[in-house]
Write an enzyme that holds these catalytic residues in place. Structure first.
Site, PDB file in Angstrom:
ATOM      1  CG  LEU A  54      -1.808  -1.192   1.408  1.00 15.06           C
ATOM      2  CD1 LEU A  54      -2.645  -1.038   2.665  1.00 15.06           C
ATOM      3  CD2 LEU A  54      -2.680  -1.395   0.189  1.00 15.06           C
ATOM      4  CB  CYS A  55       1.206   3.890  -2.306  1.00 20.59           C
ATOM      5  SG  CYS A  55       1.951   5.496  -2.579  1.00 20.59           S
ATOM      6  CG  PHE A  56      -0.401   4.818   3.960  1.00 16.62           C
ATOM      7  CD1 PHE A  56      -0.517   5.328   5.234  1.00 16.62           C
ATOM      8  CD2 PHE A  56      -0.062   3.479   3.808  1.00 16.62           C
ATOM      9  CE1 PHE A  56      -0.294   4.530   6.338  1.00 16.62           C
ATOM     10  CE2 PHE A  56       0.159   2.672   4.899  1.00 16.62           C
ATOM     11  CZ  PHE A  56       0.043   3.205   6.175  1.00 16.62           C
ATOM     12  CB  THR A  89      -2.588   6.144  -3.264  1.00 18.45           C
ATOM     13  OG1 THR A  89      -1.168   6.116  -3.321  1.00 18.45           O
ATOM     14  CG2 THR A  89      -3.071   5.163  -2.221  1.00 18.45           C
TER      15      THR A  89
END
Length: 124
Positions: A54-56, A89
Protein backbone atom coordinates in the site's frame (compact mmCIF):
# COMPACT_ATOMS: atom_id res chain seq x y z
CA UNK A 1 13.07 -4.44 15.10
CA UNK A 2 13.09 -5.93 11.65
CA UNK A 3 10.96 -8.60 10.10
CA UNK A 4 7.25 -9.14 9.87
CA UNK A 5 4.40 -8.17 12.17
CA UNK A 6 0.83 -9.24 11.52
CA UNK A 7 -1.85 -6.92 12.79
CA UNK A 8 -5.61 -6.87 13.14
CA UNK A 9 -7.67 -3.71 12.97
CA UNK A 10 -11.41 -3.43 13.49
CA UNK A 11 -13.76 -1.28 11.49
CA UNK A 12 -14.95 1.85 13.30
CA UNK A 13 -18.62 1.69 14.39
CA UNK A 14 -19.83 4.67 12.33
CA UNK A 15 -18.22 3.59 9.07
CA UNK A 16 -18.91 1.16 6.22
CA UNK A 17 -16.27 -1.06 7.85
CA UNK A 18 -18.27 -1.48 11.10
CA UNK A 19 -18.09 -5.03 12.40
CA UNK A 20 -15.20 -5.91 10.12
CA UNK A 21 -11.89 -7.44 11.20
CA UNK A 22 -9.01 -6.66 8.87
CA UNK A 23 -5.79 -8.66 8.88
CA UNK A 24 -2.71 -6.98 7.50
CA UNK A 25 1.02 -7.20 7.76
CA UNK A 26 3.84 -4.76 8.28
CA UNK A 27 7.22 -5.73 6.89
CA UNK A 28 10.01 -3.92 8.69
CA UNK A 29 13.37 -3.23 7.05
CA UNK A 30 16.63 -3.92 8.86
CA UNK A 31 17.10 -0.18 9.33
CA UNK A 32 13.76 0.34 11.13
CA UNK A 33 12.99 2.76 12.77
CA UNK A 34 15.09 4.87 10.44
CA UNK A 35 13.33 3.42 7.39
CA UNK A 36 9.55 2.83 7.06
CA UNK A 37 7.87 -0.57 6.77
CA UNK A 38 5.90 -1.84 3.82
CA UNK A 39 2.22 -2.30 4.56
CA UNK A 40 -0.02 -4.99 3.06
CA UNK A 41 -3.71 -5.76 3.61
CA UNK A 42 -4.74 -9.41 3.58
CA UNK A 43 -8.49 -9.28 4.32
CA UNK A 44 -10.66 -7.97 1.46
CA UNK A 45 -12.18 -4.65 2.50
CA UNK A 46 -13.27 -2.62 -0.52
CA UNK A 47 -10.63 0.06 0.02
CA UNK A 48 -7.28 -1.64 -0.58
CA UNK A 49 -6.10 -4.30 -2.96
CA UNK A 50 -5.16 -7.43 -1.03
CA UNK A 51 -1.66 -8.92 -0.90
CA UNK A 52 -0.22 -5.75 -2.40
CA UNK A 53 2.02 -3.03 -0.99
CA UNK A 54 0.00 0.00 0.00
CA UNK A 55 1.15 3.48 -0.84
CA UNK A 56 0.55 6.04 1.89
CA UNK A 57 2.66 8.52 3.85
CA UNK A 58 3.64 6.05 6.60
CA UNK A 59 4.79 3.29 4.26
CA UNK A 60 7.97 2.57 2.38
CA UNK A 61 6.36 4.07 -0.71
CA UNK A 62 7.04 7.52 0.78
CA UNK A 63 10.33 7.33 2.70
CA UNK A 64 10.68 11.11 2.48
CA UNK A 65 7.70 11.58 4.81
CA UNK A 66 8.74 8.90 7.32
CA UNK A 67 9.32 9.94 10.94
CA UNK A 68 11.48 7.51 13.00
CA UNK A 69 9.53 8.34 16.16
CA UNK A 70 6.38 6.72 14.76
CA UNK A 71 5.42 3.47 16.48
CA UNK A 72 3.53 0.44 15.19
CA UNK A 73 0.42 1.90 16.83
CA UNK A 74 0.93 5.18 14.97
CA UNK A 75 1.26 3.31 11.67
CA UNK A 76 -1.93 1.32 12.30
CA UNK A 77 -3.83 4.47 13.28
CA UNK A 78 -2.58 6.13 10.08
CA UNK A 79 -3.63 3.09 8.04
CA UNK A 80 -7.12 3.14 9.56
CA UNK A 81 -7.41 6.87 8.90
CA UNK A 82 -6.31 6.35 5.30
CA UNK A 83 -8.83 3.50 5.00
CA UNK A 84 -11.62 5.93 5.88
CA UNK A 85 -10.59 8.38 3.13
CA UNK A 86 -11.26 8.10 -0.59
CA UNK A 87 -7.82 9.26 -1.75
CA UNK A 88 -6.70 7.23 -4.74
CA UNK A 89 -3.17 5.82 -4.66
CA UNK A 90 -1.21 2.69 -5.57
CA UNK A 91 -2.85 -0.26 -3.87
CA UNK A 92 -6.21 1.41 -3.34
CA UNK A 93 -9.52 0.63 -4.99
CA UNK A 94 -12.74 2.59 -5.21
CA UNK A 95 -15.92 0.73 -4.21
CA UNK A 96 -19.34 1.68 -2.87
CA UNK A 97 -20.20 1.85 0.82
CA UNK A 98 -22.49 -1.12 0.20
CA UNK A 99 -19.54 -3.17 -1.06
CA UNK A 100 -17.43 -2.15 1.94
CA UNK A 101 -20.25 -3.22 4.28
CA UNK A 102 -20.50 -6.55 2.45
CA UNK A 103 -16.76 -7.14 2.92
CA UNK A 104 -17.05 -6.14 6.59
CA UNK A 105 -19.77 -8.77 7.07
CA UNK A 106 -17.67 -11.42 5.32
CA UNK A 107 -14.34 -10.50 6.96
CA UNK A 108 -14.60 -12.81 9.95
CA UNK A 109 -15.36 -15.86 7.81
CA UNK A 110 -12.62 -14.92 5.34
CA UNK A 111 -10.08 -14.62 8.15
CA UNK A 112 -11.10 -17.96 9.65
CA UNK A 113 -10.45 -19.62 6.29
CA UNK A 114 -6.88 -18.25 6.28
CA UNK A 115 -4.55 -20.67 8.07
CA UNK A 116 -2.00 -17.96 8.86
CA UNK A 117 -4.69 -15.83 10.51
CA UNK A 118 -5.98 -18.76 12.58
CA UNK A 119 -2.46 -19.57 13.80
CA UNK A 120 -1.64 -15.94 14.63
CA UNK A 121 -4.95 -14.98 16.20
CA UNK A 122 -6.37 -18.10 17.89
CA UNK A 123 -9.81 -17.70 19.40
CA UNK A 124 -10.95 -15.02 16.95
Amino acid sequence: MHGLQNSLITGPPDSPYAGGFYHGKLVFPKKFPFRPPSVHMITPNGRFKVQRRLCFSMSDSHPESWNPTWSVGTILTGLLSFMLENTSTDGSINTSEETKRKYAGESHQFNLSDQVFVELFPGN
